[in-house]
Design an enzyme around this catalytic site. Structure first.
Site, PDB file in Angstrom:
ATOM      1  N   ARG A 162      88.537  25.310  47.963  1.00  0.00           N
ATOM      2  CA  ARG A 162      87.966  23.981  48.170  1.00  0.00           C
ATOM      3  C   ARG A 162      88.380  23.018  47.061  1.00  0.00           C
ATOM      4  O   ARG A 162      88.606  21.821  47.306  1.00  0.00           O
ATOM      5  CB  ARG A 162      86.442  24.090  48.272  1.00  0.00           C
TER       6      ARG A 162
ATOM      7  N   ASP B 296      88.852  27.803  54.985  1.00  0.00           N
ATOM      8  CA  ASP B 296      89.009  27.831  53.529  1.00  0.00           C
ATOM      9  C   ASP B 296      89.774  29.054  53.044  1.00  0.00           C
ATOM     10  O   ASP B 296      90.299  29.070  51.936  1.00  0.00           O
ATOM     11  CB  ASP B 296      87.650  27.751  52.827  1.00  0.00           C
ATOM     12  N   ASN B 297      89.829  30.102  53.853  1.00  0.00           N
ATOM     13  CA  ASN B 297      90.588  31.322  53.513  1.00  0.00           C
ATOM     14  C   ASN B 297      90.548  32.234  54.729  1.00  0.00           C
ATOM     15  O   ASN B 297      90.028  31.852  55.783  1.00  0.00           O
ATOM     16  CB  ASN B 297      90.009  32.029  52.281  1.00  0.00           C
TER      17      ASN B 297
ATOM     18  N   SER C  55      77.347  28.890  49.215  1.00  0.00           N
ATOM     19  CA  SER C  55      77.319  29.672  50.457  1.00  0.00           C
ATOM     20  C   SER C  55      75.885  29.964  50.892  1.00  0.00           C
ATOM     21  O   SER C  55      74.982  30.107  50.062  1.00  0.00           O
ATOM     22  CB  SER C  55      78.074  30.995  50.270  1.00  0.00           C
TER      23      SER C  55
ATOM     24  N   LYS D 192      78.973  22.559  53.266  1.00  0.00           N
ATOM     25  CA  LYS D 192      78.963  23.372  52.043  1.00  0.00           C
ATOM     26  C   LYS D 192      79.829  22.741  50.957  1.00  0.00           C
ATOM     27  O   LYS D 192      80.982  22.406  51.192  1.00  0.00           O
ATOM     28  CB  LYS D 192      79.457  24.774  52.406  1.00  0.00           C
TER      29      LYS D 192
ATOM     30  N   HIS E 110      81.113  32.420  58.083  1.00  0.00           N
ATOM     31  CA  HIS E 110      80.730  33.246  56.929  1.00  0.00           C
ATOM     32  C   HIS E 110      79.415  33.973  57.247  1.00  0.00           C
ATOM     33  O   HIS E 110      78.529  33.407  57.892  1.00  0.00           O
ATOM     34  CB  HIS E 110      80.555  32.320  55.721  1.00  0.00           C
TER      35      HIS E 110
ATOM     36  N   CYS F 114      86.609  31.258  48.320  1.00  0.00           N
ATOM     37  CA  CYS F 114      86.039  29.959  48.654  1.00  0.00           C
ATOM     38  C   CYS F 114      86.164  28.862  47.609  1.00  0.00           C
ATOM     39  O   CYS F 114      86.792  27.838  47.845  1.00  0.00           O
ATOM     40  CB  CYS F 114      84.567  30.180  48.997  1.00  0.00           C
TER      41      CYS F 114
ATOM     42  N   HIS G 219      79.934  24.004  47.094  1.00  0.00           N
ATOM     43  CA  HIS G 219      80.386  25.185  46.347  1.00  0.00           C
ATOM     44  C   HIS G 219      81.391  24.860  45.244  1.00  0.00           C
ATOM     45  O   HIS G 219      82.267  25.669  44.923  1.00  0.00           O
ATOM     46  CB  HIS G 219      80.958  26.238  47.292  1.00  0.00           C
TER      47      HIS G 219
ATOM     48  N   LYS H 147      90.404  38.258  53.289  1.00  0.00           N
ATOM     49  CA  LYS H 147      89.871  37.437  52.200  1.00  0.00           C
ATOM     50  C   LYS H 147      89.791  38.241  50.900  1.00  0.00           C
ATOM     51  O   LYS H 147      89.304  39.360  50.880  1.00  0.00           O
ATOM     52  CB  LYS H 147      88.474  36.950  52.597  1.00  0.00           C
TER      53      LYS H 147
ATOM     54  N   ASP I 132      84.439  28.265  57.445  1.00  0.00           N
ATOM     55  CA  ASP I 132      84.265  29.156  56.292  1.00  0.00           C
ATOM     56  C   ASP I 132      84.575  30.588  56.728  1.00  0.00           C
ATOM     57  O   ASP I 132      83.846  31.167  57.536  1.00  0.00           O
ATOM     58  CB  ASP I 132      82.823  29.051  55.780  1.00  0.00           C
ATOM     59  N   ASP I 133      85.671  31.152  56.227  1.00  0.00           N
ATOM     60  CA  ASP I 133      86.083  32.529  56.540  1.00  0.00           C
ATOM     61  C   ASP I 133      86.563  32.704  57.975  1.00  0.00           C
ATOM     62  O   ASP I 133      86.497  33.810  58.526  1.00  0.00           O
ATOM     63  CB  ASP I 133      84.954  33.531  56.269  1.00  0.00           C
TER      64      ASP I 133
END
Length: 458
Positions: free
Chosen positions: A91, A275-276, A166, A140, A223, A87, A142, A291, A47-48
């Site tokens: 996904r 994810d990004n 998150s 996660k 994240h 995010c 989301h 991001k 994540d991130d």
């Protein structure tokens, strides 16, 4: 029972030999079946995590020996994109094989008080793989935390263990659903979260060692907020962020050891990605912006490593343009699974890219910022259509600006070459208008483009 019926219905919609399963992939899947069994798929989704945060992509501040070893023993993709720069839509794209704007989830991210989510009629990776695959989402979600979008078992997963969104959102609980558990929740120990996710993933792999499985291990790290364990705290010159990434790397090493100990390595594909791009911390390498940063690559281009001993050649490297929505058709092809007859996909089967170093099947990729076309990427060129300046969301392409970058020679998107390549600009602007008219009407907000000062464009 309803979910099983739905998955059976999806299977019945599929036509044997339907388009989307390449001849190459079918041949390979038959060869794999002759050897042992259909392949397992593990997607480790950070994540991130920034493009420049792993050693294989040039990081010097963060040590990632296990990720780097996976790259050395498999394939490093240098031009892989997430399907969004934030995010929730990213996904959605990964799980459905579709641009997020088709699913109604391209606008921002789902917040704790929101009631929207991934529509139940969307077809996901576990649903395409079918009932002979065990499937788990650990980490996660989301993609909606109220019915009918919740829990993830409504979208084909047999097991869910993780968070609804998150870990910086409140209220926050850790949930379990599926595999005989109706629905439970418990308090969240932030420090132990990454270890808990990997431990539960290990239990799932062990329990399904004798059947094909799909595991999506969707981490909350790196994240913010950052909570390094005692074992890793203070070890990285990249601060708490680096400590957390190094913990993920260590846990990945243990997961690989387990796969090899169970002798599953020749039956398993492992994908490591994000994810990004990175948010307030982390490195994009030499890529521009971060991001949520409109049309620039730093928000979309992500680490991507594929490991599959005996199938993916060790030491491979590819600059083919791909996107995370390619995973659904690719996994279907590698597993020999037909796609539902009327399913509209934007992702493409990239099994030939992974296995044989083939060029990308994409002529172009569309990058969205919320529900607007923000940029277009082809093999060589990048056309940037939107950017931010102070408080303005500038619709650059619509007000006549031409920003064209040769990302092969200028990955940082520093120098505009529009005046030197008018034919390329003309072609890219034609693509831009085509994509804008095709996709933007699908948005749920339908916000008009505005000039600085607030005037709306028609």
């Amino acid at each position: 029972m309803m979910e099983l019926d739905r998955r059976s219905l999806l299977a019945s919609l599929a036509v044997a030999g339907a388009g989307g399963v390449s001849t190459l992939a079918l041949a390979r899947s038959k060869d794999s079946a002759a050897r042992r069994r259909p392949p397992n798929f593990i997607v480790v989704l950070a994540d991130d995590l920034g493009y420049g945060d792993i050693g294989a992509n040039g990081s010097r501040a963060i040590r990632t020996p296990n990720i780097d070893r996976l790259a050395a023993d498999g394939l490093l993709m240098t031009d892989a994109y997430a399907s969004a720069n934030i995010c929730t839509p990213s996904r959605a794209g990964l799980l459905t094989g579709r641009y997020p704007i088709r699913t109604g989830l391209a606008w921002q991210v789902i917040q704790a008080d929101d009631t929207n989510g991934l529509p139940p009629e969307e077809v996901t990776i576990p649903e395409v793989l079918g009932d002979d695959y065990a499937s788990a989402l650990i980490g996660k979600w989301h993609l909606g935390h109220t019915p009918p979008y919740w829990p993830p078992t409504v979208q084909g997963f047999d097991l869910f263990f993780g968070l609804p969104y998150s870990h910086d959102m409140k209220p926050l609980s850790l949930y379990t659903a599926g595999e005989g558990v109706e629905f439970t929740q418990e308090d969240v120990d932030m420090v132990a979260l990454t270890q808990r996710f990997f431990a539960r993933a290990g239990e799932f792999v062990d329990a399904n060692r004798d059947r094909p499985f799909f595991l999506m291990l969707a981490l909350t790290a790196p994240h913010i907020p950052l909570h390094p364990t005692k074992e890793h705290a203070g070890h990285s010159p990249a601060g708490d962020y680096g400590d957390v990434v190094e913990e993920v790397d260590a846990e990945l090493g243990r997961l690989r050891e387990q796969i090899e100990r169970l002798d599953l390595q020749n039956d398993t594909y492992v994908i490591v990605t994000s994810d990004n791009g990175p948010w307030f911390e982390g490195s994009t390498g030499e890529l521009r912006d971060r991001k949520g940063g409109a049309g620039w690559d730093g928000g979309y281009r992500v680490p991507f490593i594929a490991w599959g001993p005996g199938r993916i050649p060790a030491g491979s490297r590819s600059s083919a343009i791909t996107m995370n929505f390619d995973l659904l058709p690719t996994f279907a092809a590698l597993a020999g699974k037909p796609l539902p007859k009327d399913l509209v996909l934007d992702g493409k089967d990239i099994s030939a890219v992974l296995l044989d170093g083939a060029p990308s099947p994409h002529e172009a990729l569309v990058l969205f910022d919320n529900e607007k076309v923000a940029a277009i990427r082809t093999d060589r060129w990048k056309f940037v259509a939107r950017s931010y300046y102070r408080g303005y969301d500038l619709p650059l392409a619509r007000i006549g600006a031409n920003l064209l970058f040769d990302v092969r020679s200028d990955p940082g998107e520093d120098y505009n070459l529009a005046t030197r390549h008018p034919k390329v600009v003309k072609a890219m602007r034609a693509r831009f208008e085509q994509y804008r008219q095709t996709y933007e009407p699908l948005g749920r907000k339908k916000e008009p483009d505005r000039l600085p000062g607030g005037k709306a464009l028609p």
